[in-house]
Design a protein around this motif. Structure first.
Motif, short mmCIF file in Angstrom:
data_model
loop_
_atom_site.label_atom_id
_atom_site.label_comp_id
_atom_site.label_asym_id
_atom_site.label_seq_id
_atom_site.Cartn_x
_atom_site.Cartn_y
_atom_site.Cartn_z
N ASP A 91 97.64 44.96 40.36
CA ASP A 91 96.47 44.83 41.23
C ASP A 91 95.84 43.44 41.08
OD1 ASP A 91 94.27 46.39 42.88
OD2 ASP A 91 93.21 45.26 41.34
N ALA A 92 95.79 42.96 39.84
CA ALA A 92 95.27 41.61 39.60
C ALA A 92 96.14 40.56 40.28
CB ALA A 92 95.17 41.34 38.10
N ALA A 93 97.45 40.79 40.25
CA ALA A 93 98.37 39.88 40.93
C ALA A 93 98.13 39.91 42.45
CB ALA A 93 99.82 40.24 40.61
N GLY A 94 97.92 41.12 42.99
CA GLY A 94 97.63 41.24 44.42
C GLY A 94 96.31 40.57 44.79
N LEU A 95 95.33 40.69 43.91
CA LEU A 95 94.04 40.04 44.12
C LEU A 95 94.22 38.53 44.24
CD1 LEU A 95 90.81 40.52 43.98
CD2 LEU A 95 91.07 39.69 41.64
N GLY A 96 94.97 37.96 43.28
CA GLY A 96 95.21 36.53 43.30
C GLY A 96 95.96 36.08 44.53
N LEU A 97 96.99 36.83 44.88
CA LEU A 97 97.80 36.48 46.05
C LEU A 97 96.99 36.54 47.34
CD1 LEU A 97 100.59 35.95 47.40
CD2 LEU A 97 100.88 38.43 47.48
N TYR A 143 78.48 45.43 42.19
CA TYR A 143 78.18 45.41 40.75
C TYR A 143 79.43 44.94 40.02
CZ TYR A 143 80.43 50.04 40.61
OH TYR A 143 81.32 51.09 40.74
N ASP A 144 79.71 43.67 40.18
CA ASP A 144 80.97 43.10 39.70
C ASP A 144 80.95 42.99 38.18
OD1 ASP A 144 83.50 42.08 39.97
OD2 ASP A 144 82.83 40.03 40.26
N ARG A 145 80.84 44.14 37.53
CA ARG A 145 80.68 44.16 36.09
C ARG A 145 82.00 43.93 35.36
NH1 ARG A 145 77.43 42.96 33.62
NH2 ARG A 145 76.92 44.59 32.12
N GLN A 146 83.11 44.01 36.07
CA GLN A 146 84.40 43.77 35.43
C GLN A 146 85.08 42.52 35.98
OE1 GLN A 146 86.62 47.41 35.84
NE2 GLN A 146 85.47 48.42 34.22
N LEU A 147 84.28 41.65 36.56
CA LEU A 147 84.79 40.39 37.10
C LEU A 147 85.99 40.60 38.01
CD1 LEU A 147 84.48 37.79 34.20
CD2 LEU A 147 82.81 38.45 35.94
N TYR A 148 85.74 41.21 39.15
CA TYR A 148 86.79 41.40 40.15
C TYR A 148 86.62 40.39 41.29
CZ TYR A 148 90.32 44.01 42.74
OH TYR A 148 91.48 44.38 43.40
N LEU A 179 95.51 31.34 38.95
CA LEU A 179 94.19 31.14 38.37
C LEU A 179 93.35 32.42 38.48
CD1 LEU A 179 92.14 29.18 37.11
CD2 LEU A 179 91.45 28.57 39.44
N ALA A 180 93.33 33.01 39.68
CA ALA A 180 92.58 34.25 39.88
C ALA A 180 93.17 35.38 39.05
CB ALA A 180 92.58 34.63 41.36
N PHE A 181 94.49 35.46 39.02
CA PHE A 181 95.18 36.49 38.23
C PHE A 181 94.84 36.35 36.74
CE2 PHE A 181 98.97 37.43 35.62
CZ PHE A 181 99.06 38.80 35.84
N GLY A 182 94.93 35.13 36.23
CA GLY A 182 94.67 34.91 34.81
C GLY A 182 93.25 35.26 34.41
N LEU A 183 92.28 34.91 35.25
CA LEU A 183 90.89 35.22 34.95
C LEU A 183 90.65 36.72 34.99
CD1 LEU A 183 88.03 34.37 34.32
CD2 LEU A 183 87.65 33.97 36.77
N ARG A 184 91.24 37.39 35.95
CA ARG A 184 91.08 38.85 36.05
C ARG A 184 91.68 39.55 34.83
NH1 ARG A 184 88.59 43.40 36.59
NH2 ARG A 184 89.87 45.11 37.40
N ILE A 185 92.87 39.12 34.42
CA ILE A 185 93.51 39.73 33.24
C ILE A 185 92.69 39.47 31.99
CG2 ILE A 185 95.53 39.62 31.73
CD1 ILE A 185 96.03 41.14 34.29
N ALA A 186 92.20 38.24 31.84
CA ALA A 186 91.37 37.90 30.68
C ALA A 186 90.10 38.74 30.66
CB ALA A 186 91.03 36.41 30.69
N ALA A 187 89.50 38.94 31.83
CA ALA A 187 88.28 39.75 31.91
C ALA A 187 88.55 41.19 31.50
CB ALA A 187 87.71 39.70 33.32
N ARG A 189 90.99 42.29 29.48
CA ARG A 189 91.35 42.39 28.06
C ARG A 189 90.19 42.07 27.13
NH1 ARG A 189 97.56 39.92 27.84
NH2 ARG A 189 98.49 41.61 29.07
N ARG A 190 89.36 41.13 27.52
CA ARG A 190 88.24 40.71 26.67
C ARG A 190 86.93 41.39 27.05
NH1 ARG A 190 89.45 36.20 23.63
NH2 ARG A 190 91.45 35.19 24.11
N LYS A 191 87.03 42.27 28.08
CA LYS A 191 85.85 43.02 28.55
C LYS A 191 84.69 42.10 28.95
CE LYS A 191 87.05 47.08 25.79
NZ LYS A 191 87.73 47.72 26.93
N TRP A 192 85.03 41.02 29.64
CA TRP A 192 83.99 40.14 30.16
C TRP A 192 83.24 40.86 31.27
CZ3 TRP A 192 87.64 35.32 30.73
CH2 TRP A 192 87.85 34.76 29.46
N ARG A 193 81.95 40.60 31.34
CA ARG A 193 81.11 41.23 32.35
C ARG A 193 80.21 40.21 33.01
NH1 ARG A 193 84.38 44.45 31.36
NH2 ARG A 193 84.16 46.62 30.70
N ALA A 194 79.90 40.45 34.25
CA ALA A 194 78.91 39.61 34.92
C ALA A 194 77.53 39.96 34.37
CB ALA A 194 78.95 39.85 36.44
#
Length: 202
Positions: A91-97, A143-148, A179-187, A189-194
């Motif tokens: 899904d993250a790959a689709g988001l980036g694409l 509520y982009d709490r999971q950085l989507y 770039l978008a894929f990598g940030l989404r995956i990092a978010a 795994r690291r539970k980054w939140r807005a």
């Protein structure tokens, strides 16, 4: 090649839509509607804004792939749910694409880099937003709490910048999508939140 990547992204988004239908205890028709809307909604909105015939209505595959995803989820949704971590990666790959492709198409139709960026984000997250509305959920975009949406915004911005400097084609698309894929995956795994507004607790 680009159409195959499009269809792969559509398939993954359709799986998430059909799974939402299962969670909401919808019948197979409702599952199919959510699958189609999730997979195609963002691209259709983009093309309507650009005043062109949506690509979903030019190729049979764009309609049949979500149908196939619905059938898979209908019969094997427990198995699909078990591999959800892998689906989230896809899904993250689709988001980036989708954010990169949507932005590039908007630039080709003469939109400014800013407007093209916004339309790229719409391409990436529009289907999911329509899915959530139809399913009675607050759209994740609000509520982009999971950085989507943020990764999509960054990827779209980079794609618009590259296009502005005359860098087109698959290398630019790949760079923005990664770039978008990598940030989404990092978010994830690291539970980054807005951040929330000051004074509001988690």
């Amino acid at each position: 090649m680009s159409e195959l990547l499009d269809l792969a992204g559509i398939f993954v988004f359709a799986l998430s839509g059909a799974l939402m239908g299962v969670r909401k205890r919808l019948d197979v028709v409702g599952m199919g509607v959510l699958a189609e809307i999730t997979a195609l909604g963002g691209g259709v909105v983009r093309d309507l804004i650009l005043n062109v015939r949506p690509i979903a209505f030019q190729s049979l595959g764009y309609v049949l792939v979500p149908v196939a995803a619905t059938v898979i989820v209908f019969f094997w949704h427990p198995h699909v749910a078990r591999v959800m971590p892998a689906i989230l990666v896809l899904d993250a790959a689709g988001l980036g694409l989708f954010c990169a492709v949507g932005t590039e198409k908007a630039m080709e139709y003469g939109l400014s880099p800013l407007h093209a960026t916004l339309l790229g984000v719409t391409t990436a997250v529009g289907g999911g937003m329509l899915r959530d509305v139809l399913a009675g959920e607050i759209p994740t975009l609000l509520y982009d709490r999971q950085l989507y949406a943020v990764p999509a915004l960054l990827g779209s911005g980079v794609m618009a910048g590259l296009s502005s400097y005359g860098l087109h084609g698959w290398p630019a698309t790949l760079a923005a999508a990664l770039l978008a894929f990598g940030l989404r995956i990092a978010a994830m795994r690291r539970k980054w939140r807005a951040p929330l507004a000051k004074g509001i607790g988690e």
